[in-house]
Design a protein around this motif. Structure first.
Motif, PDB file in Angstrom:
ATOM      1  N   HIS A  60     -51.662  18.252  19.558  1.00  8.87           N
ATOM      2  CA  HIS A  60     -53.099  18.355  19.296  1.00  8.87           C
ATOM      3  C   HIS A  60     -53.830  18.841  20.555  1.00  8.87           C
ATOM      4  O   HIS A  60     -54.667  19.744  20.485  1.00  8.87           O
ATOM      5  CB  HIS A  60     -53.617  16.979  18.853  1.00  8.87           C
ATOM      6  CG  HIS A  60     -55.055  16.950  18.462  1.00  8.87           C
ATOM      7  ND1 HIS A  60     -55.530  17.506  17.301  1.00  8.87           N
ATOM      8  CD2 HIS A  60     -56.129  16.419  19.086  1.00  8.87           C
ATOM      9  CE1 HIS A  60     -56.835  17.318  17.221  1.00  8.87           C
ATOM     10  NE2 HIS A  60     -57.224  16.659  18.292  1.00  8.87           N
ATOM     11  N   GLU A  61     -53.515  18.252  21.695  1.00  4.62           N
ATOM     12  CA  GLU A  61     -54.152  18.646  22.957  1.00  4.62           C
ATOM     13  C   GLU A  61     -53.716  20.048  23.382  1.00  4.62           C
ATOM     14  O   GLU A  61     -54.529  20.820  23.893  1.00  4.62           O
ATOM     15  CB  GLU A  61     -53.819  17.648  24.068  1.00  4.62           C
ATOM     16  CG  GLU A  61     -54.483  16.300  23.898  1.00  4.62           C
ATOM     17  CD  GLU A  61     -54.010  15.299  24.933  1.00  4.62           C
ATOM     18  OE1 GLU A  61     -54.862  14.749  25.644  1.00  4.62           O
ATOM     19  OE2 GLU A  61     -52.780  15.095  25.043  1.00  4.62           O
ATOM     20  N   GLN A  62     -52.444  20.380  23.153  1.00  2.00           N
ATOM     21  CA  GLN A  62     -51.965  21.720  23.502  1.00  2.00           C
ATOM     22  C   GLN A  62     -52.712  22.779  22.696  1.00  2.00           C
ATOM     23  O   GLN A  62     -53.058  23.837  23.224  1.00  2.00           O
ATOM     24  CB  GLN A  62     -50.461  21.847  23.255  1.00  2.00           C
ATOM     25  CG  GLN A  62     -49.618  21.139  24.280  1.00  2.00           C
ATOM     26  CD  GLN A  62     -48.124  21.276  24.020  1.00  2.00           C
ATOM     27  OE1 GLN A  62     -47.698  21.883  23.028  1.00  2.00           O
ATOM     28  NE2 GLN A  62     -47.323  20.708  24.900  1.00  2.00           N
ATOM     29  N   ARG A  63     -53.004  22.498  21.449  1.00  2.00           N
ATOM     30  CA  ARG A  63     -53.741  23.443  20.600  1.00  2.00           C
ATOM     31  C   ARG A  63     -55.156  23.663  21.139  1.00  2.00           C
ATOM     32  O   ARG A  63     -55.640  24.791  21.217  1.00  2.00           O
ATOM     33  CB  ARG A  63     -53.777  22.926  19.165  1.00  2.00           C
ATOM     34  CG  ARG A  63     -54.411  23.876  18.184  1.00  2.00           C
ATOM     35  CD  ARG A  63     -54.177  23.375  16.753  1.00  2.00           C
ATOM     36  NE  ARG A  63     -54.689  24.339  15.827  1.00  2.00           N
ATOM     37  CZ  ARG A  63     -55.786  24.145  15.073  1.00  2.00           C
ATOM     38  NH1 ARG A  63     -56.442  23.012  15.138  1.00  2.00           N
ATOM     39  NH2 ARG A  63     -56.200  25.066  14.244  1.00  2.00           N
ATOM     40  N   LEU A  64     -55.810  22.568  21.538  1.00  3.43           N
ATOM     41  CA  LEU A  64     -57.152  22.674  22.115  1.00  3.43           C
ATOM     42  C   LEU A  64     -57.117  23.449  23.429  1.00  3.43           C
ATOM     43  O   LEU A  64     -57.930  24.354  23.646  1.00  3.43           O
ATOM     44  CB  LEU A  64     -57.764  21.283  22.338  1.00  3.43           C
ATOM     45  CG  LEU A  64     -59.111  21.262  23.054  1.00  3.43           C
ATOM     46  CD1 LEU A  64     -60.179  21.991  22.246  1.00  3.43           C
ATOM     47  CD2 LEU A  64     -59.536  19.828  23.342  1.00  3.43           C
ATOM     48  N   VAL A  65     -56.173  23.128  24.298  1.00  2.00           N
ATOM     49  CA  VAL A  65     -56.058  23.817  25.585  1.00  2.00           C
ATOM     50  C   VAL A  65     -55.761  25.298  25.360  1.00  2.00           C
ATOM     51  O   VAL A  65     -56.349  26.169  26.014  1.00  2.00           O
ATOM     52  CB  VAL A  65     -54.983  23.159  26.476  1.00  2.00           C
ATOM     53  CG1 VAL A  65     -54.681  24.001  27.708  1.00  2.00           C
ATOM     54  CG2 VAL A  65     -55.428  21.759  26.892  1.00  2.00           C
ATOM     55  N   CYS A  66     -54.895  25.595  24.413  1.00  2.00           N
ATOM     56  CA  CYS A  66     -54.560  26.985  24.103  1.00  2.00           C
ATOM     57  C   CYS A  66     -55.811  27.737  23.649  1.00  2.00           C
ATOM     58  O   CYS A  66     -56.080  28.851  24.116  1.00  2.00           O
ATOM     59  CB  CYS A  66     -53.482  27.028  23.030  1.00  2.00           C
ATOM     60  SG  CYS A  66     -52.914  28.684  22.628  1.00  2.00           S
ATOM     61  N   ALA A  67     -56.598  27.136  22.763  1.00  2.00           N
ATOM     62  CA  ALA A  67     -57.820  27.774  22.277  1.00  2.00           C
ATOM     63  C   ALA A  67     -58.818  27.960  23.422  1.00  2.00           C
ATOM     64  O   ALA A  67     -59.472  29.002  23.533  1.00  2.00           O
ATOM     65  CB  ALA A  67     -58.438  26.947  21.153  1.00  2.00           C
ATOM     66  N   HIS A  68     -58.922  26.969  24.293  1.00  2.00           N
ATOM     67  CA  HIS A  68     -59.829  27.042  25.439  1.00  2.00           C
ATOM     68  C   HIS A  68     -59.420  28.193  26.363  1.00  2.00           C
ATOM     69  O   HIS A  68     -60.251  28.997  26.779  1.00  2.00           O
ATOM     70  CB  HIS A  68     -59.787  25.700  26.187  1.00  2.00           C
ATOM     71  CG  HIS A  68     -60.584  25.658  27.445  1.00  2.00           C
ATOM     72  ND1 HIS A  68     -61.862  25.160  27.505  1.00  2.00           N
ATOM     73  CD2 HIS A  68     -60.273  26.034  28.718  1.00  2.00           C
ATOM     74  CE1 HIS A  68     -62.308  25.251  28.743  1.00  2.00           C
ATOM     75  NE2 HIS A  68     -61.361  25.769  29.500  1.00  2.00           N
ATOM     76  N   GLU A  69     -58.132  28.282  26.672  1.00  2.00           N
ATOM     77  CA  GLU A  69     -57.656  29.342  27.574  1.00  2.00           C
ATOM     78  C   GLU A  69     -57.745  30.721  26.913  1.00  2.00           C
ATOM     79  O   GLU A  69     -57.992  31.722  27.583  1.00  2.00           O
ATOM     80  CB  GLU A  69     -56.239  29.044  28.061  1.00  2.00           C
ATOM     81  CG  GLU A  69     -56.118  27.741  28.855  1.00  2.00           C
ATOM     82  CD  GLU A  69     -57.079  27.617  30.021  1.00  2.00           C
ATOM     83  OE1 GLU A  69     -57.497  28.645  30.597  1.00  2.00           O
ATOM     84  OE2 GLU A  69     -57.444  26.466  30.374  1.00  2.00           O
ATOM     85  N   LEU A  70     -57.560  30.776  25.588  1.00  2.00           N
ATOM     86  CA  LEU A  70     -57.780  32.028  24.867  1.00  2.00           C
ATOM     87  C   LEU A  70     -59.235  32.457  25.031  1.00  2.00           C
ATOM     88  O   LEU A  70     -59.527  33.640  25.213  1.00  2.00           O
ATOM     89  CB  LEU A  70     -57.420  31.857  23.384  1.00  2.00           C
ATOM     90  CG  LEU A  70     -57.709  33.039  22.457  1.00  2.00           C
ATOM     91  CD1 LEU A  70     -56.935  34.286  22.878  1.00  2.00           C
ATOM     92  CD2 LEU A  70     -57.366  32.660  21.014  1.00  2.00           C
ATOM     93  N   GLY A  71     -60.135  31.484  25.010  1.00  2.00           N
ATOM     94  CA  GLY A  71     -61.546  31.777  25.259  1.00  2.00           C
ATOM     95  C   GLY A  71     -61.747  32.406  26.630  1.00  2.00           C
ATOM     96  O   GLY A  71     -62.456  33.408  26.770  1.00  2.00           O
TER      97      GLY A  71
END
Length: 143
Positions: A60-71
């Motif tokens: 769950h946290e990896q998905r959020l971090v991935c989306a944040h870094e994609l941003g």
């Protein structure tokens, strides 16, 4: 830059809200590694987009971090936030808020929010598993 418009365009183009799928479609590289002191970071190196994610985080946290870094990758490609944060007096808060908004707009659709409009921010936070601060950011971009 209209973050919500960018997210909606990405979702239409890639037919997913999964940041890992979008990154794969964009030929970016994701590296899972135990990181010290950060949950993830983005690097543009030798014409490659690289996102590093702490492998010890939950899915769950990896998905959020991935989306944040994609941003960061899409909004701040030429900015080295880690360098600016650690080596200069520049304030990177604006970049972090924009990347958080991007991540939350990507992960939580307006339709998901509409289903739960009767909930408080705290209840949204518990239901979706994101901090109240992130839920509040997402609600600013609702509709």
């Amino acid at each position: 830059m209209n973050i919500k418009r960018l997210v909606n365009s990405l979702v239409r183009k890639h037919k997913t809200r999964d940041p890992f799928e979008i990154i794969e479609n964009l030929n970016a590289i994701v590296v899972f590694h135990p990181l010290q002191g950060v949950r993830g970071f983005y690097q543009y190196f030798q014409r490659n987009n690289i996102i590093y994610i702490d492998e010890t985080l939950s899915e769950h946290e990896q998905r959020l971090v991935c989306a944040h870094e994609l941003g960061h990758m899409l909004l701040h490609k030429k900015s080295n936030a880690i360098f600016m944060d650690s080596r200069t007096q520049l304030n990177t808060t604006k970049y972090e808020i924009e990347a958080d908004r991007f991540a939350m707009d990507l992960i939580m659709s307006d339709e998901e929010i509409e289903e739960h409009l009767d909930l408080t921010t705290a209840q949204f936070s518990r239901l979706f598993g994101y901090s109240k601060k992130l839920i509040e950011l997402r609600m600013r971009d609702f509709n």
